[in-house]
Design a protein around this motif. Structure first.
Motif, PDB file in Angstrom:
ATOM      1  N   LEU A  60      59.679 118.418  31.895  1.00 45.34           N
ATOM      2  CA  LEU A  60      58.253 118.134  32.022  1.00 45.34           C
ATOM      3  C   LEU A  60      57.412 119.271  31.459  1.00 45.34           C
ATOM      4  N   SER A  61      57.812 120.503  31.779  1.00 48.69           N
ATOM      5  CA  SER A  61      57.069 121.678  31.302  1.00 48.69           C
ATOM      6  C   SER A  61      57.868 122.950  31.552  1.00 48.69           C
ATOM      7  N   GLU A  62      57.791 123.883  30.614  1.00 48.41           N
ATOM      8  CA  GLU A  62      58.407 125.199  30.789  1.00 48.41           C
ATOM      9  C   GLU A  62      57.353 126.266  31.038  1.00 48.41           C
ATOM     10  N   ASP A  63      56.137 125.820  31.224  1.00 48.97           N
ATOM     11  CA  ASP A  63      54.998 126.737  31.282  1.00 48.97           C
ATOM     12  C   ASP A  63      54.749 127.242  32.700  1.00 48.97           C
ATOM     13  N   PHE A  64      55.744 127.979  33.251  1.00 49.03           N
ATOM     14  CA  PHE A  64      55.626 128.518  34.603  1.00 49.03           C
ATOM     15  C   PHE A  64      56.010 129.993  34.623  1.00 49.03           C
ATOM     16  N   ASP A  65      55.335 130.740  35.490  1.00 52.38           N
ATOM     17  CA  ASP A  65      55.635 132.166  35.647  1.00 52.38           C
ATOM     18  C   ASP A  65      56.615 132.422  36.779  1.00 52.38           C
ATOM     19  N   LEU A  66      56.661 131.505  37.738  1.00 52.03           N
ATOM     20  CA  LEU A  66      57.492 131.696  38.925  1.00 52.03           C
ATOM     21  C   LEU A  66      57.826 130.327  39.517  1.00 52.03           C
ATOM     22  N   ALA A  67      59.048 130.208  40.031  1.00 55.48           N
ATOM     23  CA  ALA A  67      59.456 128.965  40.687  1.00 55.48           C
ATOM     24  C   ALA A  67      59.887 129.254  42.116  1.00 55.48           C
ATOM     25  N   LEU A  68      59.538 128.350  43.023  1.00 55.55           N
ATOM     26  CA  LEU A  68      60.028 128.401  44.395  1.00 55.55           C
ATOM     27  C   LEU A  68      60.978 127.220  44.565  1.00 55.55           C
ATOM     28  N   LEU A  69      62.215 127.522  44.942  1.00 54.39           N
ATOM     29  CA  LEU A  69      63.262 126.513  44.988  1.00 54.39           C
ATOM     30  C   LEU A  69      63.729 126.330  46.421  1.00 54.39           C
TER      31      LEU A  69
END
Length: 210
Positions: A60-69
């Motif tokens: 969908l998008s790679e435009d993230f600085d941080l992910a919460l999983l």
């Protein structure tokens, strides 16, 4: 600089955690935009594993600085879940900055401590029935907190028959609302997995923000 944060949860009703992510960010003075995509809306079914959700989100998008999983510990140790998340990120989205969100045993354990919120969600805020809630020091040892939470909301409502059945059908919605109402400074602040989540999120936000 506003950080773009991706939150991948186990279920759609976990979206109530987003306001808490935003509050933690505000506390460390880091502006954020949190995206919590509902992957169930995708045409192609997405699996339940962290790797499946990461793969779908990246498409969908790679435009993230941080992910919460988010991954509940369930019957596994926190370390096992951490390893699972780490392996998934390495395989699917290398170099992604991330924070593991691992409630013990389930996220519902964080919701079993606020008596006033439970009574409010149950529609009986002035109820007096004893809910016998666990203490913060023992809530992570409750074998099935989801089941206990559902039973507790039912008990707090003091409803019977069809009205109780209708309330139980609304459990996902009520659970979402309870998560939104969760008081970060209340009893949950004494729960180890919550404190770890807040501490690691705070550090990651500050690190990514520079």
């Amino acid at each position: 600089m506003t950080l773009r944060v991706l939150f991948l949860s186990e279920g759609s009703s976990d979206g109530g955690l987003v306001p808490h992510i935003e509050r933690v960010a505000a506390q460390v003075d880091v502006p954020v935009i949190v995206s919590a995509p509902d992957l169930s809306w995708l045409r192609k079914p997405v699996g339940r594993e962290v790797s499946d959700k990461l793969r779908a989100a990246r498409e969908l998008s790679e435009d993230f600085d941080l992910a919460l999983l988010h991954r509940d510990a369930d019957k596994f140790s926190t370390e096992t879940r951490r390893d699972e998340i780490s392996t998934s990120v390495a395989a699917v989205w290398p170099n992604l900055a991330y924070v593991p969100v691992i409630p013990v045993r389930m996220l519902e354990a964080w919701l079993l401590l606020d008596e006033a919120a439970i009574r409010q969600v149950a529609g009986n805020p002035k109820g007096r029935v004893d809910l016998q809630l666990p203490k913060a020091s023992t809530v992570e040892k409750v074998p099935d907190p989801k089941k206990v939470l559902k039973e507790t909301i039912s008990k707090a409502s003091e409803l019977r028959g069809r009205r109780l059945e209708d309330l139980n059908k609304r459990f996902p919605r009520n659970r979402h609302r309870l998560l939104e109402l969760l008081d970060q400074e209340g009893p949950v602040s004494e729960v180890t997995s919550w404190r770890t989540f807040v501490a690691e999120l705070s550090e990651a936000l500050k690190s990514c923000h520079g």
